[in-house]
Structures are given as C-alpha cells and as structure tokens.
Enzyme design. Sequence first.
Site, PDB file in Angstrom:
ATOM      1  N   LYS A  15       0.832  -1.211   0.000  1.00 38.85           N
ATOM      2  CA  LYS A  15       0.000   0.000   0.000  1.00 38.85           C
ATOM      3  C   LYS A  15       0.865   1.259   0.000  1.00 38.85           C
ATOM      4  O   LYS A  15       0.594   2.212  -0.725  1.00 38.85           O
ATOM      5  CB  LYS A  15      -0.902  -0.009   1.239  1.00 38.85           C
ATOM      6  CG  LYS A  15      -1.533   1.331   1.558  1.00 38.85           C
ATOM      7  CD  LYS A  15      -2.190   1.360   2.921  1.00 38.85           C
ATOM      8  CE  LYS A  15      -1.277   1.572   4.093  1.00 38.85           C
ATOM      9  NZ  LYS A  15      -1.121   2.927   4.628  1.00 38.85           N
ATOM     10  N   ASN A  16       1.907   1.262   0.814  1.00 31.05           N
ATOM     11  CA  ASN A  16       2.695   2.493   0.977  1.00 31.05           C
ATOM     12  C   ASN A  16       3.636   2.765  -0.190  1.00 31.05           C
ATOM     13  O   ASN A  16       4.245   3.831  -0.260  1.00 31.05           O
ATOM     14  CB  ASN A  16       3.451   2.468   2.310  1.00 31.05           C
ATOM     15  CG  ASN A  16       2.498   2.625   3.481  1.00 31.05           C
ATOM     16  OD1 ASN A  16       1.333   2.974   3.289  1.00 31.05           O
ATOM     17  ND2 ASN A  16       2.985   2.360   4.674  1.00 31.05           N
ATOM     18  N   CYS A  63      -3.918  13.045  14.171  1.00 31.44           N
ATOM     19  CA  CYS A  63      -3.778  11.635  13.823  1.00 31.44           C
ATOM     20  C   CYS A  63      -3.638  10.820  15.092  1.00 31.44           C
ATOM     21  O   CYS A  63      -2.941  11.218  16.025  1.00 31.44           O
ATOM     22  CB  CYS A  63      -2.539  11.454  12.949  1.00 31.44           C
ATOM     23  SG  CYS A  63      -2.319   9.775  12.430  1.00 31.44           S
ATOM     24  N   ARG A  77       1.906  14.364  13.273  1.00 33.19           N
ATOM     25  CA  ARG A  77       2.505  14.019  11.975  1.00 33.19           C
ATOM     26  C   ARG A  77       2.652  15.296  11.152  1.00 33.19           C
ATOM     27  O   ARG A  77       1.858  15.564  10.256  1.00 33.19           O
ATOM     28  CB  ARG A  77       1.657  12.961  11.255  1.00 33.19           C
ATOM     29  CG  ARG A  77       1.698  11.635  11.996  1.00 33.19           C
ATOM     30  CD  ARG A  77       0.927  10.561  11.295  1.00 33.19           C
ATOM     31  NE  ARG A  77       1.568  10.103  10.080  1.00 33.19           N
ATOM     32  CZ  ARG A  77       1.028   9.208   9.266  1.00 33.19           C
ATOM     33  NH1 ARG A  77      -0.168   8.716   9.537  1.00 33.19           N
ATOM     34  NH2 ARG A  77       1.662   8.822   8.179  1.00 33.19           N
ATOM     35  N   ASP A 101       5.565   0.369  11.555  1.00 34.14           N
ATOM     36  CA  ASP A 101       4.272  -0.213  11.171  1.00 34.14           C
ATOM     37  C   ASP A 101       4.105  -1.653  11.639  1.00 34.14           C
ATOM     38  O   ASP A 101       3.026  -2.231  11.499  1.00 34.14           O
ATOM     39  CB  ASP A 101       4.067  -0.102   9.651  1.00 34.14           C
ATOM     40  CG  ASP A 101       3.903   1.340   9.206  1.00 34.14           C
ATOM     41  OD1 ASP A 101       3.620   2.205  10.074  1.00 34.14           O
ATOM     42  OD2 ASP A 101       4.065   1.625   8.016  1.00 34.14           O
ATOM     43  N   ARG A 154      -8.281  -0.376   5.587  1.00 35.71           N
ATOM     44  CA  ARG A 154      -7.530   0.709   4.934  1.00 35.71           C
ATOM     45  C   ARG A 154      -6.227   0.206   4.339  1.00 35.71           C
ATOM     46  O   ARG A 154      -5.737   0.758   3.361  1.00 35.71           O
ATOM     47  CB  ARG A 154      -7.196   1.804   5.948  1.00 35.71           C
ATOM     48  CG  ARG A 154      -8.405   2.543   6.437  1.00 35.71           C
ATOM     49  CD  ARG A 154      -7.992   3.699   7.265  1.00 35.71           C
ATOM     50  NE  ARG A 154      -7.253   4.652   6.423  1.00 35.71           N
ATOM     51  CZ  ARG A 154      -6.994   5.885   6.759  1.00 35.71           C
ATOM     52  NH1 ARG A 154      -7.411   6.340   7.906  1.00 35.71           N
ATOM     53  NH2 ARG A 154      -6.322   6.678   5.946  1.00 35.71           N
TER      54      ARG A 154
HETATM   55  C1  EPZ Z   1       4.882   6.688   5.913  1.00 31.70           C
HETATM   56  O1  EPZ Z   1       4.246   7.839   6.468  1.00 31.70           O
HETATM   57  C2  EPZ Z   1       3.862   5.579   5.955  1.00 31.70           C
HETATM   58  N1  EPZ Z   1       2.696   5.970   5.186  1.00 31.70           N
HETATM   59  C3  EPZ Z   1       3.484   5.273   7.397  1.00 31.70           C
HETATM   60  O2  EPZ Z   1       2.629   4.134   7.366  1.00 31.70           O
HETATM   61  C4  EPZ Z   1       4.747   4.897   8.168  1.00 31.70           C
HETATM   62  O3  EPZ Z   1       4.413   4.671   9.514  1.00 31.70           O
HETATM   63  C5  EPZ Z   1       5.768   6.021   8.053  1.00 31.70           C
HETATM   64  O4  EPZ Z   1       6.043   6.318   6.667  1.00 31.70           O
HETATM   65  C6  EPZ Z   1       7.099   5.691   8.711  1.00 31.70           C
HETATM   66  O5  EPZ Z   1       7.651   4.555   8.134  1.00 31.70           O
HETATM   67  C7  EPZ Z   1       2.713   5.890   3.861  1.00 31.70           C
HETATM   68  O6  EPZ Z   1       3.723   5.573   3.251  1.00 31.70           O
HETATM   69  C8  EPZ Z   1       1.451   6.175   3.152  1.00 31.70           C
HETATM   70  P1  EPZ Z   1       7.319   9.868   7.715  1.00 31.70           P
HETATM   71  P2  EPZ Z   1       4.955   9.258   6.366  1.00 31.70           P
HETATM   72  O7  EPZ Z   1       7.215  11.200   7.085  1.00 31.70           O
HETATM   73  O8  EPZ Z   1       5.787   9.343   5.155  1.00 31.70           O
HETATM   74  C9  EPZ Z   1       8.261  12.962  11.146  1.00 31.70           C
HETATM   75  C10 EPZ Z   1       0.752   2.842   7.918  1.00 31.70           C
HETATM   76  O9  EPZ Z   1       0.306   2.339   8.975  1.00 31.70           O
HETATM   77  N2  EPZ Z   1       8.016  13.988  10.128  1.00 31.70           N
HETATM   78  O10 EPZ Z   1       8.364   8.953   7.226  1.00 31.70           O
HETATM   79  O11 EPZ Z   1       3.903  10.273   6.559  1.00 31.70           O
HETATM   80  C11 EPZ Z   1       7.028  12.150  11.488  1.00 31.70           C
HETATM   81  O12 EPZ Z   1       6.214  12.820  12.443  1.00 31.70           O
HETATM   82  C12 EPZ Z   1       1.288   4.261   7.898  1.00 31.70           C
HETATM   83  O13 EPZ Z   1       0.762   2.247   6.825  1.00 31.70           O
HETATM   84  C13 EPZ Z   1       8.338  15.295  10.388  1.00 31.70           C
HETATM   85  O14 EPZ Z   1       8.830  15.631  11.478  1.00 31.70           O
HETATM   86  O15 EPZ Z   1       5.899   9.186   7.624  1.00 31.70           O
HETATM   87  C14 EPZ Z   1       7.629  10.874  12.003  1.00 31.70           C
HETATM   88  O16 EPZ Z   1       8.061  11.040  13.329  1.00 31.70           O
HETATM   89  C15 EPZ Z   1       1.140   4.970   9.215  1.00 31.70           C
HETATM   90  N3  EPZ Z   1       8.095  16.240   9.423  1.00 31.70           N
HETATM   91  C16 EPZ Z   1       8.855  10.709  11.118  1.00 31.70           C
HETATM   92  O17 EPZ Z   1       9.136  12.012  10.601  1.00 31.70           O
HETATM   93  C17 EPZ Z   1       7.582  15.917   8.211  1.00 31.70           C
HETATM   94  O18 EPZ Z   1       7.392  16.801   7.367  1.00 31.70           O
HETATM   95  C18 EPZ Z   1       8.681   9.744   9.958  1.00 31.70           C
HETATM   96  O19 EPZ Z   1       7.460  10.041   9.276  1.00 31.70           O
HETATM   97  C19 EPZ Z   1       7.260  14.558   7.945  1.00 31.70           C
HETATM   98  C20 EPZ Z   1       7.492  13.623   8.927  1.00 31.70           C
END
Ligand code: EPZ
Length: 421
Positions: free
Chosen positions: A22-23, A116, A121, A307, A399
């Site tokens: 999915k991701n 969230c 996030r 995840d 989802r």
């Molecule tokens: C992706 O989300 C995945 N979603 C998430 O899967 C997954 O948990 C996450 O990556 C981490 O592996 C999809 O790919 C659709 P990040 P993403 O930006 O890209 C912080 C699931 O259950 N951050 O890598 O949104 C953030 O808060 C979902 O399938 C910032 O600080 O996650 C987190 O602590 C849930 N600023 C860390 O970085 C930003 O602008 C990593 O988040 C963006 C993120």
Amino acid sequence: MEKLLVERSGPLRGTVEADGAKNAALPIMAACLLTEEESLLDGVPRVTDVEIMLNILRVLGVECFWDGDTLVIRPGSYTGWTAPYDLAGRMRASVCVLGPLLAKQGRARVPLPGGCVIGPRPIDLHLKGLQALGAEIAMDHGDIVAKAERLCGNTVHLAGQFGSSVLATANVMMVATLAEGTTVIEHAACEPEVMDVANCLIAMGAKITGQGTSVMRIEGVGRLRGTRHRIIPDRIEAGTLLMAVAMLGGDVLVRGARLDHLHAVVDKLVEARVSIEPQDGGMRVRSTRDLKGVEVTTLPFPGFPTDLQAPMTALMSISHGVSLMTEKIYPERFMHVPELKRMGAQISREGPSAIVKGVERLSGAPVNASDLRASAALVLAGLVADNRTEVFGVEHLDRGYAHLEHKLVSLGARLTRERSS
Ligand code: EPZ
C-alpha cells in the site's frame, strides 16, 4: 459498521501470498500525475486507502479503472489541481499528490493533514523541500496552496527530529524529476517503498540515482512517459503474517516476503525462537509458540519498522520473560496497549517505551482498533486468546490490509466478519 469475531486458533499451515505494498502504491499512483500518458500498475492492493487515492485522481480529471488486477491510470490532459477535503481529509497519504500537481500543473491545493491517532505528523519537511525547489507556499482555509512559475533543482536536507521522512522524500523526488537542473536529497528515506517509487519514475524516464541510500540525485527532464510497473510486495503485511505464525504456531510459506526488506524483523523473530528461512520466492516460518521476550526499537529502514510495532507488541505479550518495545518514529503510537491490557496483557508505558511482561494466556474481550496496525495487533492477540474476541473498528484494517482475515482463515485461523449494530 463491522466487527471481527476472533476465536482461539492454531497452529497455522499452508501457503499465503503478500499483496502489493500500500505504501508504495499510493505515492506511485500520485506519480502517474507527472505524465499525460497512460500507466499500468500491477499488484496494487484493493484496500480503502487505494480507493480514496483513486477517487482523488478522478476528481482531478484523471481516468482510472481496474482492468482485472491491473490498475489503469490515464491522466490525459487533466486540469485539476485541488484535492478535495472530503477525500484527502480521510487519508494523510493524500499529501503525496502535492508534489506531482505542483510539478505538472504549476500549482496544487491539498488540505493540511489534521490530527492523527498515532501522534503528531507534521509536514514541514515536505514544505521545506518544495520551497527549496522554488515553490511558494501559503495556507488558506486549512489548505496548503503551492505555486511555482519555475521549479529548479537544489540541495535539500530532509532530516527531521525523528529521522528521514518517507513521503517527504517521495514528494520532493517527484517534483525534482521535472524541475530544471539537478536536485540532491540529503538524508533521503531509504525505505523499500521509496525505492519502488524511484524505480517507477525511472521507468517513466526520470533520471534518478542513489535510491535506497540516504543521498539521492535527480536530474530534471523535460517530460515523463507512461509505464507499466509492478508494486513491490507489502513487507508490513508479510511481517504481520510471519508474526501470526510465530504466535499461533505452525508451518507456513509466506510468498512475497523478502529478506532484504525484512532483515530487522526476521532477526528479532529468530531471537524470539521462531524459525524463518527464505524459500520459493518467500519465507518459510515455523513456530512451536515457545516464544522468548526480546528488545525492539523502531527505526527508519533498515531498522525495525514502526508499522510492525503494534503486532510485535501483541507477540511480546505472550512471550516468556520481559520484552521492551521502544518507538522512535511515533513515540505516541501505543493506542493498542490499553486494548491489549483489556485482554490480560501486562504492559506498562514509560515515555516512548512499552515494557511487556509475557503472560501464559490472553483472554478474549471486546476491543476497539484505533488505527490500521493496531487492528492487526488486536486480531493476532484475539487468535491466541481464550474465549471470543470482538474487534471493533475493522474499517481501519480495511484501509491497509487486503483480505488479511481471508488469508488467516485459509491457513486455519478462526475468525469471521459480522455487522455490528
Ligand atoms: C509513511 O508515512 C507511511 N505511510 C506510514 O505508514 C509509516 O508509519 C511512516 O512512513 C514511517 O515509516 C505511507 O507511506 C502512506 P514519515 P509518512 O514522514 O511518510 C516525522 C501505515 O500504517 N516527520 O516517514 O507520513 C514524522 O512525524 C502508515 O501504513 C516530520 O517531522 O511518515 C515521524 O516522526 C502509518 N516532518 C517521522 O518524521 C515531516 O514533514 C517519519 O514520518 C514529515 C514527517
């Protein structure tokens, strides 16, 4: 509303196959907006988040349909540049249309993601990256409005407080493919899903190197073409299935489970006394349920994935001794813990850690799934608990897991879906 009725089950036996990730599928569907030509995507999982993304693409004016198991995306000369709140507000991953719309249409309007359940996030890294390439960004009525007359390559450092960002890397990479000149993304996310997006973009004609490493280099090109691409198998679904067998016992071949995507998970399961070996395009997992407590810290790839934290915590709750789970990506992602405790798990929280004292038996209870991965954890816990467990909030499971319950049933697990009043 539906619920899952889960009965104590096991051992599991047979062969099962992971769906596409999915991701990876979600940003790749968004990447198709970078060309007017048709793209064909194989292995896209039939999950609700994919349906939401499809509907966003349709609202933008893109023709999308399923041809058997292949998703056909025909952007043509679509003119939309606004992702509507009623769709985009339901899924945070809709932020990944921001980059492609900006690159192709010169402007994009996407709702600012709201609160969230798994914790804060932010999207500052997305915005920082797009601004570095020349976008002007403003907030208007709860939407991010991005505009750019001209996008130019730049060096962008994408490290946040919790490490790299998967979707910010994807967003900046997608814009950079059509920007003038060269973009270097430092502290790029190395997750297999980001690599898959990069590989699909390369097949579309993008010039990208360094995918899968923390420094990516993208040379902008004038245009991208359509392509045919197969989405990588879902390592999180595969990992969930490995954990199900670990907890219920048995002998199962999980096709599509890739060791190069799941090293950290396999290491921990082996340490917990589960037998796992690569076999026939997947992994064969064997378990006698005699699990040993382990210490796990979630980290960006190649670390243990956040995840799989919730299902792993369920596994720890029936492992001998004391386990420690530390969440370094989303320190608040523990909504499943109170529900597991209602089933008899002995878990205490200390900041970003859960200390789990293994118990002999969990006991079935009505429980509420708060998010996608929590729902998988509660299903696994229900399958090893005495009495019946009712898992509410099944829409979260839908989802991101395509047919998880059918796959588990095909291996011998006992669970059914029912309408809940
Ligand atoms: C992706 O989300 C995945 N979603 C998430 O899967 C997954 O948990 C996450 O990556 C981490 O592996 C999809 O790919 C659709 P990040 P993403 O930006 O890209 C912080 C699931 O259950 N951050 O890598 O949104 C953030 O808060 C979902 O399938 C910032 O600080 O996650 C987190 O602590 C849930 N600023 C860390 O970085 C930003 O602008 C990593 O988040 C963006 C993120």
